[in-house]
Write a protein that holds these residues in place. Structure first.
Motif, mmCIF file in Angstrom:
data_model
loop_
_atom_site.group_PDB
_atom_site.id
_atom_site.type_symbol
_atom_site.label_atom_id
_atom_site.label_comp_id
_atom_site.label_asym_id
_atom_site.label_seq_id
_atom_site.Cartn_x
_atom_site.Cartn_y
_atom_site.Cartn_z
ATOM 1 N N SER A 30 0.985 -0.926 0.456
ATOM 2 C CA SER A 30 0.265 0.046 -0.251
ATOM 3 C C SER A 30 0.951 1.265 -0.167
ATOM 4 O O SER A 30 1.690 1.384 -0.927
ATOM 5 N N SER A 31 0.591 2.592 1.336
ATOM 6 C CA SER A 31 1.548 3.540 1.594
ATOM 7 C C SER A 31 2.372 3.249 2.114
ATOM 8 O O SER A 31 2.601 4.090 2.685
ATOM 9 N N ALA A 51 4.756 6.754 2.567
ATOM 10 C CA ALA A 51 5.587 6.834 0.949
ATOM 11 C C ALA A 51 5.493 8.878 0.905
ATOM 12 O O ALA A 51 6.810 8.535 -0.376
ATOM 13 N N SER A 67 2.681 3.840 -4.644
ATOM 14 C CA SER A 67 2.122 2.825 -4.029
ATOM 15 C C SER A 67 2.245 1.584 -3.947
ATOM 16 O O SER A 67 2.797 1.352 -5.411
#
Lengths: 108, 116
Positions: A30-31, A51, A67
């Motif tokens: 994901s981030s 991120a 991402s």
């Protein structure tokens, strides 16, 4: 365990130029990644989390993007104090938190 | 400003137990995760594990059989024990605060050498 792969291993850049560092995850995180800067003889310092969010006190010339599995740390207009080793870390799937092997940014 | 300081022996014999303590100052140990991370000389970072202030912990599976992390909230300290060490455990050991969105405070690190 998620493997984080950083490239290149070494990046030679002239002061004032832009540096682009890459980090790839072996599966989606994901981030949920962070970037750290480490100078010789010092502990790492948190630069970016989520991120793309700069940590407190980090100059705006540092930016993060990406991402999923592909992430980038960009340093615009490199200053002398930016020459260091940079690590990415994922904290999406733990344990363990895992770090990349690092990218050394050196003076060209 | 939160500060962390590692303490413990700098030299440990093979097969013995490495023990380190981290003292947290400038803030309470409560309501955060507290980590141990190590870095062999000239190499990258390896996450060892963390403990929440309540005492719940998680360890790196590669080290889990040898690692214990504990916390003493009354002293604002947490500790690492790594048993049956070998020369491969020689590293700089960092204690740190993990806010689950990155590790935002680090100790200065302490070099532990495993040698007879």
């Amino acid at each position: 365990e998620i493997v984080m792969t950083q490239s290149p291993a070494t990046l030679s850049v002239s002061p004032g130029e832009r540096a682009t560092l890459s980090c790839r995850a072996s599966q989606s995180v994901s981030s949920n990644i962070a970037w750290y800067q480490q100078k010789p003889g010092q502990a790492p310092r948190l630069l970016i989390y989520g991120a793309s969010t700069r940590a407190a006190g980090i100059p705006a010339r540092f930016s993060g993007s990406g991402s999923g599995t592909e992430f980038t740390l960009t340093i615009t207009s490199l200053q002398s104090e930016d020459f260091a080793v940079y690590y990415c870390q994922q904290y999406n799937n733990w344990p363990p938190d895992t770090f990349g092997q690092g990218t050394k940014v050196e003076i060209k | 400003q939160v500060q962390l300081q590692e303490s413990g022996p700098g030299l440990v014999k093979p097969s013995e137990t490495l023990s380190l303590t981290c003292t947290v100052s400038g803030g309470s140990i409560s309501s955060y995760y507290w980590s141990w991370i190590r870095q062999p000389p000239g190499k990258g970072l390896e996450w060892i594990g963390y403990i929440f202030s309540s005492g719940s912990s998680n360890y790196n599976p590669s080290l889990k059989s040898r690692v214990t992390i504990s916390v003493d909230a009354s002293k604002n300290q947490f500790s690492l024990k790594l048993s049956s060490v070998t020369t491969a455990d020689t590293a700089v050991y960092y204690c740190a605060r993990d806010n689950l969105q990155g590790i935002d405070y680090w100790g200065q690190g302490t070099l532990v050498t495993v040698s007879s």
